[in-house]
Scaffold this active site. Structure first.
Site, PDB file in Angstrom:
ATOM      1  CG  HIS A 385      -1.964  -1.023   1.256  1.00 36.99           C
ATOM      2  ND1 HIS A 385      -3.247  -0.848   0.799  1.00 36.99           N
ATOM      3  CD2 HIS A 385      -1.899  -2.301   1.694  1.00 36.99           C
ATOM      4  CE1 HIS A 385      -3.941  -1.965   0.968  1.00 36.99           C
ATOM      5  NE2 HIS A 385      -3.130  -2.876   1.508  1.00 36.99           N
ATOM      6  CE  LYS A 574      -6.655  13.650   0.284  1.00 37.67           C
ATOM      7  NZ  LYS A 574      -6.646  12.525  -0.624  1.00 37.67           N
ATOM      8  NE  ARG A 575      -3.783  10.004  10.062  1.00 38.40           N
ATOM      9  CZ  ARG A 575      -3.340   9.063  10.899  1.00 38.40           C
ATOM     10  NH1 ARG A 575      -3.992   7.931  11.015  1.00 38.40           N
ATOM     11  NH2 ARG A 575      -2.285   9.273  11.647  1.00 38.40           N
ATOM     12  CE  LYS A 580      -2.533  10.640   3.035  1.00 34.58           C
ATOM     13  NZ  LYS A 580      -3.183   9.733   2.058  1.00 34.58           N
TER      14      LYS A 580
HETATM   15  C1  26Q Z   1       3.308   0.198  10.460  1.00 29.06           C
HETATM   16  C2  26Q Z   1       4.247  -0.132  11.416  1.00 29.06           C
HETATM   17  C3  26Q Z   1       4.252   0.502  12.640  1.00 29.06           C
HETATM   18  C4  26Q Z   1       3.282   1.459  12.922  1.00 29.06           C
HETATM   19  C5  26Q Z   1       2.340   1.787  11.964  1.00 29.06           C
HETATM   20  C6  26Q Z   1       2.366   1.170  10.722  1.00 29.06           C
HETATM   21  C7  26Q Z   1       1.358   1.549   9.703  1.00 29.06           C
HETATM   22  C8  26Q Z   1       0.008   1.641  10.009  1.00 29.06           C
HETATM   23  C9  26Q Z   1      -0.913   2.018   9.047  1.00 29.06           C
HETATM   24  C10 26Q Z   1       1.760   1.807   8.411  1.00 29.06           C
HETATM   25  C11 26Q Z   1       0.826   2.178   7.441  1.00 29.06           C
HETATM   26  C12 26Q Z   1      -0.514   2.284   7.749  1.00 29.06           C
HETATM   27  C13 26Q Z   1      -1.549   2.674   6.780  1.00 29.06           C
HETATM   28  C14 26Q Z   1      -1.326   2.940   5.498  1.00 29.06           C
HETATM   29  C15 26Q Z   1      -2.392   3.358   4.575  1.00 29.06           C
HETATM   30  O1  26Q Z   1      -3.504   3.631   4.973  1.00 29.06           O
HETATM   31  N1  26Q Z   1      -2.088   3.423   3.267  1.00 29.06           N
HETATM   32  C16 26Q Z   1      -3.085   3.808   2.280  1.00 29.06           C
HETATM   33  O2  26Q Z   1      -3.743   2.629   1.844  1.00 29.06           O
HETATM   34  C17 26Q Z   1      -4.852   2.959   1.009  1.00 29.06           C
HETATM   35  C18 26Q Z   1      -5.571   1.658   0.676  1.00 29.06           C
HETATM   36  O3  26Q Z   1      -4.828   0.907  -0.226  1.00 29.06           O
HETATM   37  C19 26Q Z   1      -4.391   3.697  -0.242  1.00 29.06           C
HETATM   38  O4  26Q Z   1      -5.527   4.097  -0.940  1.00 29.06           O
HETATM   39  C20 26Q Z   1      -3.550   4.924   0.138  1.00 29.06           C
HETATM   40  O5  26Q Z   1      -2.996   5.508  -1.030  1.00 29.06           O
HETATM   41  C21 26Q Z   1      -2.438   4.526   1.096  1.00 29.06           C
HETATM   42  O6  26Q Z   1      -1.740   5.676   1.540  1.00 29.06           O
END
Ligand code: 26Q
Length: 838
Positions: A385, A574-575, A580
């Site tokens: 992702h 969004k975040r 972004k």
């Molecule tokens: C990992 C390790 C330690 C702590 C946190 C994390 C962690 C948690 C959540 C890393 C990433 C995320 C979330 C990522 C995310 O939401 N990515 C988004 O995914 C969407 C669905 O595929 C896409 O549409 C977005 O482009 C993408 O940014």
């Protein structure tokens, strides 16, 4: 629900017979208004100990119990038919399921909303108020977590045997408060005052997850085989809580199983009896800490031991669960395990599944490495992702060694065998060995590489993203295993994001094209022909007006800021993240403000700009961006010269239930990330479906949105991915400023401290970041093209006839962005499951 509770014939019925049995059984619970009314009153009085005059929260609870009763029978049947048919199943492993509210969605999928509406009305209650009392289940950060929830809805609707596995965090995503323009985080105790009506504890399926200790190797005295014993020093119980996932009016109810950590009984006895009461209580608390709180970062934060514990806890409990069910049905013969089970890994967060399945098969089931590896690599599929290299998860060997010594040994062995394969393909290429090794040169485990090596499928989440993975981030692996790589463009479920969140649109569509679009979103293309139908257009406008009023009310309630309904509602939610580029949006707002102050307001389009989103608590720059938005808002909104020409609001605590109001009320959807950085985006799809027009870069799924609607129905701007890469070599933001009078005005206002008169220097680092030649997000490079695209959007909006055309086309062509399409593709290419009853 155990398999032997059901009637043995359930699973062997034809689809038609099943339908009949289902409606028979539903009749028993009663789907009529009077049944629902009676049950609601029953639960309100007897389970809640409240009456009609009580708070809406109790009405919500009572109604949830009444609705839930209508799910249970179907849930049991679905479960039984999966067990009995011994069908191939998929498991969606995810650290996040961002469910939001469930009551409305469950009523919709059961087809009881209008009856419930009537039942409550009879008692003198408003369904809408009852629905609003439900607290969001915020068990996710953003896109990735919400995607998992949309997937669950589509799997059930497509009757696919898919089970979700996740964690039951006691505290979900923090609640965002805004004080003096700053983000303040407050804990989110989403489980409510008492209990959550949509979960069922299933103690009987409790598993034990083990950590720490050391490993011992010895030879089996009979076979001479090398046996590894993992002597752990910590055991934690994983107690499952099951959440029902009903499909849309099809009698299927799938399961989302969320694990909760609990200290073991042994713990309670032996530790307490040792007399070290304090230590015993605190280590019990430590065990139960595992599922206490969701990590609020949407990029990987490395080195946090508790996060690694959470990941292993999810993976180990879930795999044990699946293996235990296998053994119950097939004994310890694993020959056909891989034909019956597939695990989809939602990013690398559950990628330890590769090592854990190997551990179970090799150590516990004594299968032998080669057999175990063949099974594992036929069961695992990995979804990436992110395109940001810095966001790829890496865990230190040291931490691994301490927490998971046996899985680490297994990873070493996987790596050793993998590197042999690499040197066969590229003999003598030591550089490849270094760059492709699962263990990097700083002694960190590269989780993405573990996932790729252990999976038969690797996919990105939008066409551009999947291509960039092959060209860049994972190019070495693509060269080695081109067949593993594929694309699955994201989607969103139209059940939540249109049918239930946009009732006005649903009603209008029902009159013209019926309701087939609820399970076949391509049906929306039929409204394109209605573009020239005056009555339809009028209806379209009326619905949009009503939705904008609803959004304006929300904004006013949350921020006190008034949005004139006839202004253009321009939204970015969004975040908060530098890539972004909420800052780019803000530069445009300041530009409009500067134009008003300069008196340059000929042919003006009134705009109301809404920005919302959470910043990771430790992300300094993101928090500063929130503060800047709020400061700019307070200057603009309080300047009488500005008036209705321009409004800016930051909506606090952006979440699923807020988006349900926001998307339908939006005219212009801001999707402005630096090209090549946003993997897909899914908010962009929610807006499009609801008739918003996008202003965006060629990034993520925007590319596919543009393909669908064409340049006439999309405000395209900005550098393209290869141009970003090229310009990086000689990027000169100062030159952008010097060449652009409008940008000079904007930077002048920012640098003069106009927006921080009492807080000098507050935004210096933000200003410095966008002026830096090494700004990775190249905000100023896209300024001119963005301002021009915004002007084009303003001009289009003043021509309301043109705008309605664009709005209708956007909805009409959004069919491909249903998760029903996404999931069908996962199923056809990766999972290969048979829909139940077919
Ligand atoms: C990992 C390790 C330690 C702590 C946190 C994390 C962690 C948690 C959540 C890393 C990433 C995320 C979330 C990522 C995310 O939401 N990515 C988004 O995914 C969407 C669905 O595929 C896409 O549409 C977005 O482009 C993408 O940014």
């Amino acid at each position: 629900m155990s398999a032997n509770e059901q009637t043995p014939s359930d699973a062997t019925l034809t689809a038609e017979e099943q339908q009949r049995v289902i409606s028979e059984q539903l009749k028993k619970v009663g789907l009529d208004t009077s049944d629902l009314e009676a049950d609601f009153v029953h639960y309100l009085y007897n389970s809640m100990g409240r009456n009609v005059a009580s708070e809406p929260y109790y009405h919500y609870k009572a109604l949830s119990f009444a609705v839930r009763d209508r799910i249970m029978q179907l849930w049991k049947q679905t479960w039984a038919s999966y067990q009995q048919q011994d069908t191939r199943k998929a498991y969606y492993l995810s650290m996040e399921f961002l469910i939001g509210r469930s009551l409305t969605n469950n009523m919709l999928n059961l087809g009881v909303e209008s009856k419930v509406d009537q039942a409550l009305y009879n008692i003198g209650l408003l369904l809408e108020q009852v629905q609003e009392a439900e607290i969001d289940a915020g068990l996710g950060n953003g896109g990735l977590g919400r995607l998992a929830a949309c997937f669950m809805d589509s799997c059930a609707t497509l009757k696919l045997p898919v089970m979700g596995y996740g964690l039951r965090y006691e505290y979900g995503m923090f609640k965002q408060l805004i004080k003096d323009g700053h983000q303040i985080e407050a804990p989110d105790h989403w489980l409510g005052y008492d209990s959550y009506p949509w979960e069922f504890q299933r103690r009987e399926y409790t598993r034990e997850v083990r950590f720490g200790g050391y490993t011992r190797q010895y030879q089996d005295s009979h076979t001479g085989e090398l046996i590894v014993h993992w002597e752990t020093d910590e055991e934690v119980l994983a107690v499952p809580y099951d959440v029902p996932i009903p499909g849309y009016k099809n009698g299927v109810v799938n399961t989302l199983r969320l694990w909760s950590a609990q200290a073991t009984e042994v713990f309670n006895f032996s530790e307490f009896n040792k007399g070290s009461y304090f230590e015993a209580v605190s280590s019990k608390a430590e065990a139960e800490n595992i599922t206490m709180v969701l990590y609020p970062n949407d990029t990987s934060e490395n080195g946090k031991e508790l996060r690694l514990r959470q990941q292993y806890f999810l993976v180990s409990a879930s795999l044990q669960d699946v293996v235990a069910q296998w053994i119950e049905q097939h004994g310890k013969n694993f020959d056909h395990f891989a034909e019956h089970n597939v695990f989809q890994l939602n990013d690398t967060h559950p990628s330890l599944a590769v090592a854990e399945l190997m551990r179970i098969l090799v150590d516990d089931m004594k299968l032998g490495w080669d057999k175990a590896w063949s099974i594992t690599t036929r069961c695992m599929a990995y979804t990436n992702h992110t395109l940001l290299p810095e966001a790829l998860e890496r865990w230190s060997e040291h931490l691994f060694e301490k927490l998971l010594p046996r899985p680490l040994e297994i990873i070493y062995e996987i790596n050793a065998r993998f590197l042999k394969e690499v040197s066969m393909k590229w003999p003598g290429d030591n550089e490849r060995l270094r760059t492709m090794s699962i263990i990097d040169e700083h002694n960190h485990v590269r989780m993405a590489y573990l996932a790729i090596v252990g999976s038969f499928s690797v996919n990105g989440v939008a066409a551009l993203h999947s291509q960039l993975l092959k060209d860049g981030l994972f190019n070495d692996f693509f060269q080695l295993w081109p067949h593993k790589f594929n694309n699955k463009t994201n989607g969103v479920t139209q059940r939540r994001w249109m049918a239930s969140s946009n009732p006005g649109l649903r009603e209008l569509l029902a009159r013209y094209i019926g309701e087939d679009w609820i399970t076949d979103l391509n049906q929306l293309s039929r409204i394109e022909a209605l573009k020239s139908d005056a009555e339809f257009r009028q209806g379209w406008q009326a619905v949009r007006h009503e939705n904008k009023q609803r959004l304006a009310n929300l904004v006013e309630k949350e921020t006190g800021i008034y949005f004139p309904v006839d202004s253009m509602f321009d939204v970015q939610v969004k975040r908060i993240h530098e890539y972004k580029r909420q800052l780019l949006n803000l530069l445009h707002v300041v530009h409009l403000y500067s134009r008003i102050k300069r008196g340059d307001t000929a042919d003006w389009t009134n705009r109301s700009v809404l920005i919302g989103g959470k910043a990771a608590p430790g992300y300094f720059m993101a928090k500063k961006i929130i503060k800047l938005i709020n400061n700019v808002a307070s200057i603009i909104n309080n300047d009488p010269e500005v008036g209705d020409k321009l409004k800016l609001a930051f909506i606090p605590n952006y979440r699923v239930s807020a988006m349900e109001i926001i998307a339908p009320g939006t005219d212009l959807s801001e999707q402005v990330s630096t090209a090549g950085k946003e993997a897909s985006g899914t908010g962009n799809m929610k807006f499009m479906m609801n008739g918003s027009v996008t202003i965006g870069t060629l990034d993520g799924a925007n590319v596919e949105i543009l393909d669908a609607v064409g340049e006439d129905n999309f405000f395209l701007f900005g550098l393209k991915t290869p141009e970003v890469a090229e310009l990086r070599q000689h990027y000169n933001p100062q030159a952008c400023i010097e060449a652009d009078y409008d940008l000079q005005c904007v930077m002048g206002l920012l640098e003069s401290g106009h927006f921080n008169q009492f807080e000098p220097g507050l935004f210096d680092d933000l200003i410095a970041a966008i002026k830096s030649p090494s700004d990775p997000w190249m905000t100023l490079a896209d300024f001119r093209s963005y301002i021009d695209a915004q002007q084009a959007a303003s001009d289009a909006f003043r021509d309301q006839d043109r705008w309605i055309d664009m709005s209708i086309v956007n909805t009409a062509r959004s069919g491909i962005f249903s998760t029903d399409r996404t999931i069908s593709q996962y199923n056809e290419d990766i999972w290969k499951l048979m829909p139940v009853g077919e």
